[in-house]
Each structure stands twice: as structure tokens, then as C-alpha cells.
Enzyme design. Structure first.
Site: not given
Ligand code: CP3
Length: 330
Positions: A37, A73, A147
């Protein structure tokens, strides 16, 4: 693929120790993930098949998990709908263009399914290398919508029909998206309805159940598992999913009694992994023993593994389950 505890349990035929995998096992608690990351933003990793493959394999290389879960995701769909998804470190997901009006729901763009070709490619790469089954996944329409729409509950209370239109749209896209994953070779599918604990049973019936039902009905020949948080399993157990994944507030033997034919997955509290080793072992043992050698049981956490979880706890968890199986076979 040689014998798989995971696939046997999905068939209700596991005679050995329960299979083990952990929700969110591919990511944030792993030092090798943190290192990667530093080089790439999260969404770039999600869109790059070679990196998806590498991250999916990370927990499999380090621990003896019985299944891998695709690194991706649940927000890939809102991203494709052009809501301006970003991830801010320490904050989480942000939509730059969230849905705040009925009109925006009517004017959501059509998605060309080829935008998800990175998923197809990543699964292809993984199937060549993995020696354990691969789990594909998507978010449940309600959780994904929550979301996309700030204060989703207030929005659906004011605009129930518009919200249902959004849920319908997400359901259609999710089915197509999962078809891509199945065609590319995933061995099972998990649907995450992580925010269902926010709803009353009546609202579950109205704003989640019918959409989940439509998704599971579209995959009659695929091993499907529904994860939800909260206590709605007496309702959700009637869905045509093969399995139910429960959080730690549920009693798995009660779920088993009510639904003798379901595959049951769960349900260790992820916080337990911050306890001293002996306590981790004790809780894992109790969790497994409540299912007493059930042939359709898969060990998992009750929600995703938390950032900063000590790696030794994951080792203890796996070793405890191995030792239990050994003790039983004596
Ligand atoms: O399980 C796995 O290991 C596979 C990958 C996976 C991710 N997200 C990777 C990820 C899965 C299955 C998910 C599902 C997901 N994503 C859910 C449902 C499960 C749950 O935990 O409730 C939800 C609600 C999301 C939305 C999401 N994605 C949030 C809220 C966040 C920020 C908080 C966090 O998890 O760090 C993400 C980002 C995310 N998704 C990361 C990873 C590895 C961390 C990104 C980073 O490195 O900063």
C-alpha cells in the site's frame, strides 16, 4: 484441487476439522499488504489484476487457510456508477457525488460490464495458482446503497419508491457482476449485508430481503453464503442461499436448530484476537465446540479481521482448530 475441507462443508459432507478462512483476510492487518500500500493507492490495486492476485495470495502464503477471498471491494459497483469513489487514509470510503435526490437515481448511467474485466482477469490468474478454493463476493444492495446515499434510512423513509428503484438497479448490476466472477471460475460467492443490523425486521423484509432473494435465485447452482450483521437470521434463513454467516451476538446452535439444512459460518468476535494467546485458544475452542463436528460448518470471524490484529493470534486460531481435530480423532 486436492481434498478441500471448505468445499466438503459447503456440500454438508465435512467429516474432518472445520474449514477456516477469515473475512477481510486479504489486507489491512498484514505487514506485506501495508508495504504494498506504500507503493500503490487502494483503488489502483483493486484495478490491477496482477496486484489483486498477489494480495489475494498473501494470507494463503502466510497461513494455512482453507479458502482464499478475492481482493476487491463491495464499492466497485458505485465506483462504476461514477459516484466519485475515493478512499482517504484514516477516514474510509468517500463518494464525491453521493445520491441525495430521487432524480439522481433516475439518471444513473448504464454500465458496460466490460468495465469489470479486471475482475475477470484477476480471477483467471488466481485460478492458475491457487491450491485452495476461491471465494468471490459482492455487497448486498442495501449495504451498498447505504454507502451511496448519505443518511440512507432518512432517505428511504422519505422516498421509499425511489430507494427501491436504486435497490433494483443495484440488484441487476450485482447479478451481472457475480456472473462475471462465476464464469471466470470462483468456487463460491459471499454476499456482504454488513449494515443490516441498522434495520428493523419489517424494514429488512422491505428493503433487503427481496433483493437478496433475487440475487440468490439467479445462482441456483453456485455455493452462496450470506453474511449479515445483527439478529435477522430467523428471517434470512429462509432465503435460497446455501449458507448463513453469523456475527458473534448469535448462538450458532440455535441457528442450526432452526435451519438444519443450511451451511453455517462464523462467528468469533474479531476483538478476541487481541486477547492473550490462552484466551484466544479458549474462545476458538468454544466457538468450534458449539457446532460439535457439524458437517456443514465453516469457521470464520463474526465480522472482518481488524487492523493491527496480532499475526500470532491468527496462528493460534488455526493451530487450535487443528489440535481439536487431532484430539477428536484419537
Ligand atoms: O475479505 C478480504 O480480504 C477481501 C477483500 C475485501 C475488502 N473489502 C478489501 C478492503 C472485502 C471482502 C471487502 C468488503 C467490504 N468493503 C465490506 C463488507 C465487509 C465488512 O467489513 O463489513 C465493506 C462494508 C466495505 C467497504 C469498505 N472498504 C470500507 C468501509 C473500507 C475502509 C475501512 C477498511 O476496511 O479499511 C474499505 C477499504 C478496504 N477494503 C480495505 C481493504 C483491504 C483497506 C484499504 C486500505 O488499504 O486503506
Amino acid at each position: 484441487m486436492s481434498h478441500s475441507h471448505f468445499l466438503s462443508a459447503l456440500k454438508g459432507e465435512n467429516k474432518l476439522r472445520p474449514p477456516v478462512w477469515l473475512m477481510r483476510q486479504a489486507g489491512r492487518y498484514l505487514p506485506e499488504y501495508q508495504a504494498m500500500r506504500k507503493k500503490y493507492p487502494f483503488l489502483e490495486m483493486c484495478h490491477t489484476p496482477e496486484l489483486v492476485k498477489e494480495v489475494t495470495m498473501m494470507p494463503i502464503k502466510r497461513f494455512s487457510f482453507d479458502a482464499a477471498i478475492l481482493f476487491s471491494d463491495i464499492l466497485m459497483i458505485p465506483e462504476a456508477l461514477n459516484l466519485g469513489l475515493r478512499f482517504e487514509d484514516g477516514v474510509g470510503p468517500i463518494m464525491d457525488r453521493p445520491i441525495t435526490s430521487k432524480e439522481q437515481i433516475d439518471s444513473l448511467p448504464d454500465i458496460e460490464m466490460s468495465v469489470f474485466s479486471f475482475i475477470q482477469e484477476a480471477i483467471g490468474l488466481l485460478k492458475k495458482e491457487l491450491k485452495v478454493p476461491l471465494i468471490g463476493f459482492a455487497g448486498a444492495p442495501f449495504t451498498v446503497a447505504s454507502y451511496m446515499v448519505p443518511k440512507a434510512k432518512q432517505f428511504y423513509l422519505k422516498n421509499p419508491e425511489a430507494f427501491k428503484k436504486l435497490l433494483d438497479r443495484l440488484t441487476d448490476i450485482t447479478i451481472d457482476y457475480l456472473h462475471i466472477q462465476v464464469k471466470a471460475g470462483v468456487d463460491a460467492i459471499q454476499i456482504f449485508d454488513s449494515h443490516l443490523n441498522l434495520l428493523s425486521p419489517k424494514d429488512v423484509q422491505e428493503f433487503s430481503y427481496p433483493y437478496l432473494e433475487r440475487i440468490f435465485k439467479a445462482f441456483p447452482h453456485v455455493s452462496t453464503i450470506l453474511f449479515s450483521k445483527g439478529s435477522h437470521w430467523p428471517q434470512l434463513g429462509h432465503l435460497p442461499s446455501k449458507g448463513l454467516s453469523c456475527d458473534w451476538t448469535q448462538n450458532l446452535s440455535e441457528v442450526r436448530k432452526a435451519f438444519p439444512k443450511k451451511v453455517i459460518q462464523g462467528n468469533l468476535d474479531p476483538e478476541i484476537l487481541f486477547a492473550p494467546k490462552e484466551r484466544v485458544a479458549q474462545y476458538v475452542k468454544e466457538c468450534v465446540e458449539q457446532m460439535g463436528g457439524d458437517p456443514a460448518y465453516i469457521f470464520n470471524l463474526g465480522h472482518g479481521i481488524l487492523p493491527n490484529t496480532p499475526l500470532e493470534s491468527v496462528e493460534t486460531l488455526i493451530k487450535t482448530i487443528d489440535d481439536l481435530a487431532f484430539a477428536r480423532s484419537l
